[in-house]
Each structure stands twice: as C-alpha cells, then as structure tokens.
Motif scaffolding. Structure first.
Motif, PDB file in Angstrom:
ATOM      1  N   MET A   1       0.826  -1.209   0.000  1.00  0.00           N
ATOM      2  CA  MET A   1       0.000   0.000   0.000  1.00  0.00           C
ATOM      3  C   MET A   1       0.861   1.260   0.000  1.00  0.00           C
ATOM      4  N   LEU A   2       2.101   1.148   0.448  1.00  0.00           N
ATOM      5  CA  LEU A   2       3.001   2.295   0.521  1.00  0.00           C
ATOM      6  C   LEU A   2       3.784   2.361  -0.781  1.00  0.00           C
ATOM      7  N   ARG A   3       3.177   2.930  -1.818  1.00  0.00           N
ATOM      8  CA  ARG A   3       3.778   2.864  -3.151  1.00  0.00           C
ATOM      9  C   ARG A   3       4.234   4.202  -3.725  1.00  0.00           C
ATOM     10  N   HIS A   4       4.189   5.267  -2.946  1.00  0.00           N
ATOM     11  CA  HIS A   4       4.682   6.573  -3.391  1.00  0.00           C
ATOM     12  C   HIS A   4       5.931   6.947  -2.596  1.00  0.00           C
ATOM     13  N   ARG A   5       6.919   7.518  -3.284  1.00  0.00           N
ATOM     14  CA  ARG A   5       8.101   8.041  -2.609  1.00  0.00           C
ATOM     15  C   ARG A   5       7.815   9.486  -2.228  1.00  0.00           C
ATOM     16  N   VAL A   6       7.909   9.787  -0.957  1.00  0.00           N
ATOM     17  CA  VAL A   6       7.622  11.126  -0.441  1.00  0.00           C
ATOM     18  C   VAL A   6       8.885  11.661   0.229  1.00  0.00           C
ATOM     19  N   THR A   7       9.292  12.845  -0.202  1.00  0.00           N
ATOM     20  CA  THR A   7      10.447  13.510   0.398  1.00  0.00           C
ATOM     21  C   THR A   7       9.941  14.474   1.461  1.00  0.00           C
ATOM     22  N   ILE A   8      10.501  14.367   2.665  1.00  0.00           N
ATOM     23  CA  ILE A   8      10.110  15.222   3.782  1.00  0.00           C
ATOM     24  C   ILE A   8      11.147  16.335   3.911  1.00  0.00           C
ATOM     25  N   LYS A   9      10.666  17.582   3.910  1.00  0.00           N
ATOM     26  CA  LYS A   9      11.541  18.743   4.065  1.00  0.00           C
ATOM     27  C   LYS A   9      11.137  19.484   5.333  1.00  0.00           C
ATOM     28  N   ASN A  10      12.118  19.722   6.207  1.00  0.00           N
ATOM     29  CA  ASN A  10      11.856  20.431   7.458  1.00  0.00           C
ATOM     30  C   ASN A  10      12.402  21.846   7.408  1.00  0.00           C
TER      31      ASN A  10
ATOM     32  N   ALA B   1      14.943  16.211   4.919  1.00  0.00           N
ATOM     33  CA  ALA B   1      15.210  15.453   6.146  1.00  0.00           C
ATOM     34  C   ALA B   1      15.207  13.954   5.875  1.00  0.00           C
ATOM     35  N   GLY B   2      14.537  13.531   4.814  1.00  0.00           N
ATOM     36  CA  GLY B   2      14.495  12.111   4.500  1.00  0.00           C
ATOM     37  C   GLY B   2      13.456  11.811   3.438  1.00  0.00           C
ATOM     38  N   THR B   3      13.502  10.588   2.934  1.00  0.00           N
ATOM     39  CA  THR B   3      12.539  10.116   1.946  1.00  0.00           C
ATOM     40  C   THR B   3      11.960   8.804   2.450  1.00  0.00           C
ATOM     41  N   VAL B   4      10.635   8.684   2.383  1.00  0.00           N
ATOM     42  CA  VAL B   4       9.946   7.497   2.892  1.00  0.00           C
ATOM     43  C   VAL B   4       8.946   6.983   1.865  1.00  0.00           C
ATOM     44  N   TRP B   5       8.538   5.740   2.014  1.00  0.00           N
ATOM     45  CA  TRP B   5       7.446   5.181   1.231  1.00  0.00           C
ATOM     46  C   TRP B   5       6.145   5.532   1.940  1.00  0.00           C
ATOM     47  N   ALA B   6       5.126   5.913   1.180  1.00  0.00           N
ATOM     48  CA  ALA B   6       3.862   6.330   1.783  1.00  0.00           C
ATOM     49  C   ALA B   6       2.699   6.006   0.853  1.00  0.00           C
ATOM     50  N   ALA B   7       1.503   5.977   1.428  1.00  0.00           N
ATOM     51  CA  ALA B   7       0.265   5.875   0.656  1.00  0.00           C
ATOM     52  C   ALA B   7      -0.271   7.293   0.520  1.00  0.00           C
ATOM     53  N   VAL B   8      -0.461   7.757  -0.708  1.00  0.00           N
ATOM     54  CA  VAL B   8      -0.916   9.123  -0.960  1.00  0.00           C
ATOM     55  C   VAL B   8      -2.261   9.056  -1.675  1.00  0.00           C
ATOM     56  N   ASP B   9      -3.278   9.641  -1.057  1.00  0.00           N
ATOM     57  CA  ASP B   9      -4.608   9.721  -1.651  1.00  0.00           C
ATOM     58  C   ASP B   9      -4.862  11.159  -2.058  1.00  0.00           C
ATOM     59  N   PHE B  10      -5.013  11.383  -3.344  1.00  0.00           N
ATOM     60  CA  PHE B  10      -5.227  12.730  -3.864  1.00  0.00           C
ATOM     61  C   PHE B  10      -6.707  13.069  -3.766  1.00  0.00           C
TER      62      PHE B  10
END
Length: 106
Positions: free
Chosen positions: A7-16, A32-41
């Motif tokens: 379900m975590l199929r989007h790469r999301v970059t977190i910027k602080n 700050a990092g990049t994680v796998w996430a589920a993104v619902d538009f």
C-alpha cells in the motif's frame, strides 16, 4: 489499521524548516528524509485568493511512524510540494496520517 508494504507505493520527500542563521537570511527548507507512503489525492475546495479563483489540492498521506515529519514540514511527491496542515501520530498502530495542501507558487 496497519499498512502493508504494497500500500506504501509513493516516494515522499520530507523537508523540514531550517531557521535563519544570520540577520537577513531567509528561513528555508532542507530535506530530512525520503519514505514510502500511501498518498490519496483529493480535490480541494475552490477559494477566492487575491482576486483570483484558485483550485487547491489536498492529499492525505499515510506512512509508517517516524520522528522526521513535523507540523511545519513540507512534503514533495511526484514533483509537487505540499504543506502539512494536520498531523496525527499513532505509535501503537505504527502509523502517521497527514493532511497536506498543495503550495501554489505565484
């Protein structure tokens, strides 16, 4: 409800947010990092801003629990930057749910 890795199929970059060091510097954002996430538009409501009607997009992002993302973070997914508007952490369920709004650059 936990999330499987499928379900975590989007790469999301977190910027602080990074504070200005010297007088005259501007506050900016640093990766700050990049994680796998589920993104619902989700299509946002239209609003009247500065005399123009702009459509704003919201996303709901779900990711595994971490200490990287904060309430003032920005998220980048598929070339679009979003500002965190709501952040809900659940340590027991090992999940973070975020509501974020697209940043409209003018």
């Amino acid at each position: 409800m936990g999330y499987s890795s499928g379900m975590l199929r989007h790469r999301v970059t977190i910027k602080n947010k990074v504070a200005a060091v010297q007088f005259g510097d501007t506050t900016g954002y640093q990766t700050a990092g990049t994680v796998w996430a589920a993104v619902d538009f989700q299509r946002g409501m239209k609003r009247l801003a500065e005399g123009a009607l702009d459509g704003t997009d919201y996303v709901v992002v779900r990711m595994r629990y971490n200490d990287i993302v904060r309430r003032d973070s920005q998220l980048e997914c598929e070339g679009v930057t979003y500002q965190v508007t709501e952040l809900h952490r659940d340590y027991l369920e090992n999940i973070i749910q975020i509501k974020a709004q697209e940043i409209i650059v003018t």
